[in-house]
Design an enzyme around this catalytic site. Structure first.
Site, short mmCIF file in Angstrom:
data_model
loop_
_atom_site.label_atom_id
_atom_site.label_comp_id
_atom_site.label_asym_id
_atom_site.label_seq_id
_atom_site.Cartn_x
_atom_site.Cartn_y
_atom_site.Cartn_z
N GLU A 38 0.85 -1.19 0.00
CA GLU A 38 0.00 0.00 0.00
C GLU A 38 0.88 1.24 0.00
O GLU A 38 2.01 1.21 0.50
CB GLU A 38 -0.93 0.02 1.22
CG GLU A 38 -2.10 -0.93 1.09
CD GLU A 38 -3.19 -0.70 2.14
OE1 GLU A 38 -3.18 0.33 2.83
OE2 GLU A 38 -4.07 -1.58 2.24
N HIS A 100 -4.73 6.73 0.08
CA HIS A 100 -3.90 5.52 0.15
C HIS A 100 -4.47 4.49 -0.80
O HIS A 100 -5.58 4.63 -1.30
CB HIS A 100 -3.78 4.98 1.59
CG HIS A 100 -5.02 4.39 2.15
ND1 HIS A 100 -6.07 5.15 2.63
CD2 HIS A 100 -5.40 3.09 2.31
CE1 HIS A 100 -7.04 4.34 3.06
NE2 HIS A 100 -6.65 3.09 2.88
N ASP A 113 -9.58 2.32 8.44
CA ASP A 113 -9.65 3.55 7.65
C ASP A 113 -10.66 4.51 8.26
O ASP A 113 -10.39 5.69 8.45
CB ASP A 113 -10.08 3.26 6.20
CG ASP A 113 -9.04 2.49 5.40
OD1 ASP A 113 -7.84 2.59 5.72
OD2 ASP A 113 -9.43 1.79 4.45
#
Length: 158
Positions: A38, A100, A113
């Site tokens: 990521e 992201h 998140d």
């Protein structure tokens, strides 16, 4: 890979435009292979009433923690870029949110998140919603997150 540049809330009261360099940054960090980690950074741009122009997405720094299913942005690097853009623009280019990547075709926010977005949104001094973007392999997930943690999902308008 071509992501859409113009986005809006369902009621069209908030419009958002990603600059070409911002979209190029997103494309550069798509997790196309099974080993890609990521990535993420800040979203910098200008505010025009309820509308936003995203002019730049910062890229991962050497200090950021990057794993297959986790990205942790460290403040070093990103904040210096944000501050220098703010100073150079006399306050017109500012921090608008975070982005992201996820290793999914059509990404959706995880519970982690959501927690992080709520925390970041609540810290905003200007009380504006924070822009949260997830870059997937085939699509973007774009949301304006209020300090309450509740958000408005945006859809592409092209």
């Amino acid at each position: 890979m071509q992501f859409m540049s113009s986005w809006a809330t369902d009621d069209k009261k908030a419009l958002l435009h990603f600059s070409e360099p911002t979209l190029e940054t997103f494309c550069q960090y798509v997790q196309a292979s099974d080993t890609d980690c990521e990535a993420g950074g800040l979203l910098l741009g200008s505010v025009h009433g309820a509308h936003m122009l995203i002019q730049q997405a910062t890229v991962p720094t050497a200090w950021d923690k990057r794993f297959r299913h986790l990205f942790e942005r460290m403040p070093f690097g990103h904040e210096a870029i944000a501050l220098s853009r703010w100073m150079a623009s006399q306050g017109t280019v500012r921090y608008l949110g975070e982005w992201h990547s996820h290793p999914e075709d059509h990404p959706h926010p995880s519970s982690l998140d959501r927690l992080e977005w709520g925390r970041l949104s609540a810290k905003r001094q200007d009380k504006r919603p924070m822009l949260a973007v997830i870059v997937g392999r085939k699509a973007l997930y774009v949301e304006l997150v209020q300090s309450s943690g509740r958000g408005s999902v945006l859809t592409s308008v092209e």
